[in-house]
Each structure stands twice: as C-alpha cells, then as structure tokens.
Design a protein around this motif. Structure first.
Motif, PDB file in Angstrom:
ATOM      1  N   SER A 113       1.001   3.124   5.246  1.00  0.00           N
ATOM      2  CA  SER A 113       2.328   2.845   4.741  1.00  0.00           C
ATOM      3  C   SER A 113       3.222   3.961   5.269  1.00  0.00           C
ATOM      4  O   SER A 113       3.036   4.417   6.406  1.00  0.00           O
ATOM      5  CB  SER A 113       2.340   2.766   3.208  1.00  0.00           C
ATOM      6  N   LYS A 150       6.959  -1.864   4.994  1.00  0.00           N
ATOM      7  CA  LYS A 150       5.878  -1.097   4.388  1.00  0.00           C
ATOM      8  C   LYS A 150       5.715  -1.432   2.901  1.00  0.00           C
ATOM      9  O   LYS A 150       4.591  -1.478   2.383  1.00  0.00           O
ATOM     10  CB  LYS A 150       6.137   0.399   4.578  1.00  0.00           C
ATOM     11  N   ARG A 172       0.877   7.007   2.570  1.00  0.00           N
ATOM     12  CA  ARG A 172       2.299   7.169   2.870  1.00  0.00           C
ATOM     13  C   ARG A 172       2.547   8.495   3.582  1.00  0.00           C
ATOM     14  O   ARG A 172       2.955   9.484   2.962  1.00  0.00           O
ATOM     15  CB  ARG A 172       3.135   7.112   1.587  1.00  0.00           C
TER      16      ARG A 172
END
Length: 303
Positions: A113, A150, A172
C-alpha cells in the motif's frame, strides 16, 4: 521450501524485496515483461511475464505457480506520471485480480500500500493530520488516483481475507530511498521546506521495506501467527527519524503556521526536540517485531 510469487519484482523497490526473500523461499517474479535472455538471476529466483490488469492472465499465472504466499508489489507507483484514469484503473484491476487469485490458491498475502492512502501528499493544500504521530487508524482520505487506488487495494485485501480465509497484510511505506541515492537528502529537497511537507518529511530505506515484507510473511504462518487466517492488517513502514533531522514539531509549526487545536498530539511519543517521523511505527513492531534500522545519516552515502 515455500514458494512466494512476487509481482512487480523487477521494479525499483520490488527487486530489493526479491533479493531479501530469495534466501528463504523459492521466488517467482511476475512482471509485465521478463528480463532478456542474458539475465542471470540469483539462485531460487525465476521470472514470468503477465499483464496483471488482465484478469485472465493474472488468474492463470497464479494458478500455474500455485504459491504458498503472494507479495503483490506491482503498480504504477506515483500520481502525475500517467493519466489519472490509467493510474487508478491499472492499480485497482491488478490488485483485485492478483488478490482474488491468491485467495483462491489459499496463499498468504502481503501487498504494497502506501502512506499516500492517508491523502496528505497530493492534496492541495496539504491537510494537517488529526493526530501525531499518525497511526494506522487515521482516516484515509486521498484526493488523487494513486492514493485512492491504494485504499481500494486495501479494501480488496480485506475482502479476500474474509471470503477465502487467508491472512493479508498491507504495508504502507513512505517515500522509499536507496543506499547511496537518497533523493530526500538532495540540495533541492533539504533547502526547500515545502518539498517534503506533503508527507511531513518522511522516508524509508528500501532494505527496511524488504525486511518488513519478510517479517510480515513470517508473521502470517505457524501455529500462532501475528495475523490470523481471515484477517487483514495494515501497517506503516517509515524510518524512525525525519529526512531533515530537525525537531518534527518545529518543522510542522514552520510549514503550517502552528499546530491546530483539533490535532491530538501524543506527548508520550512526540516530545519537543524529537526529530522522529510523523508516522507511528509501533504496530509493525508489535505484530512482526520490525523496527527500521537505517537512517539517512549513514545510508545516504552508502554504496
């Protein structure tokens, strides 16, 4: 030995992920093109070509490999380089196709992500966060097609985990840097406070990203996994310090003319004079035992 299928493994950060995993797994790299006939891959690394935005090709290649785990790292990596619709549609279709195929193969999932999912970097003006440090529970409110893709990919991972009963992790990363080529330490970046204000001067070393991928894969298997079957978790992946090496609160006050009253600041984590990142990384440590070990102070000049 387990087999891990890595999409986007020929990309700038994907190759670091492949290199990190190759000693522990049989790694099958799936990218838009295979390397040429003169390529000499590392032991236990092989390549296949597929257009992952094509559902049939994605399902076919995952079915043929039948992996124990899938690391989905393929994407158009930033907004502004392609038409907005292509960025969103390519990333979302590829994620949906690959994650569905992984679930059907009963494969554990780790995917890329981005801190772009929070919606800070490409917004104009940059919104101030609701909390400092920024935890994974912060609202995801992107305006741009990359960040939105995302958020959608994370939702798809959660759906596959619930439907197919597999564990899924969305990582992330912040702005990924490479040893000896730290763009966040260029004169233009360091000399212009606005250059890094969109993600609050955060960054992460590619090797720390690869280490978290490996830790997340390990944390989704065994008798007592950190992420159990049917569960999806998202974790920040950010260096411990900020790219300017200055107190974060001072940077925020200077760039944003103060800290809004409605921003909740965790005084236990963010003290005056602390040059830490704006993002919380405790969740990755709690789940996977991961902590970033590289800083621009050494890595920017490494070979």
């Amino acid at each position: 030995m387990e087999t891990v299928l890595v999409t986007g493994g020929r990309g700038a950060s994907g190759r670091w992920v492949v290199d990190r995993l190759a000693g522990d797994y049989e790694v099958v790299v799936v990218d838009y093109e295979r390397p040429g006939p003169d390529a000499d891959p590392a032991p236990r690394v092989s390549f296949r070509a597929a257009d992952l935005a094509d559902r049939g090709e994605a399902l076919d290649v995952v079915h043929a490999v039948d992996p124990d785990a899938v690391v989905h790292w393929a994407a158009i990596p930033v907004a502004g380089t392609h038409p907005d619709g292509r960025v969103f549609e390519t990333n979302v279709h590829a994620a949906k196709n690959v994650l569905d195929a992984a679930g059907r193969a009963d494969a554990r999932i780790v995917q890329a992500s981005s801190d772009g999912a929070y919606g800070f970097f490409f917004a104009d003006p940059t919104p101030f966060p609701d909390e400092l440090p920024i935890t994974e529970e912060h609202p995801l409110e992107p305006e741009d097609p990359y960040g939105l893709s995302k958020v959608t990919a994370e939702a798809a991972a959660g759906a596959v985990a619930r439907r197919e009963g597999v564990p899924a992790v969305s990582i992330r990363p912040s702005w990924i840097q490479y040893p000896g080529a730290y763009a966040c330490r260029s004169d233009d970046y360091v000399g212009d406070l606005d250059a890094g204000a969109g993600n609050f001067w955060s960054y992460v070393d590619a090797r720390d990203v690869a280490d978290l991928v490996a830790a997340a894969l390990a944390g989704t298997t065994g008798s007592d996994p950190a992420v159990s079957a049917g569960t999806h978790e998202a974790v920040n992946c950010v260096a411990a310090d900020n790219a300017l090496g200055r107190p974060l609160l001072d940077l925020l006050r200077e760039a944003h003319d103060g800290i809004p009253d409605d921003c909740e600041v965790d005084g236990n984590a963010l003290a005056e004079g602390d040059d830490r990142s704006a993002y919380a990384i405790e969740k990755a440590e709690r789940l996977f035992g991961w902590e970033p070990s590289r800083s621009w102070r050494e890595a920017a000049s490494e070979d």
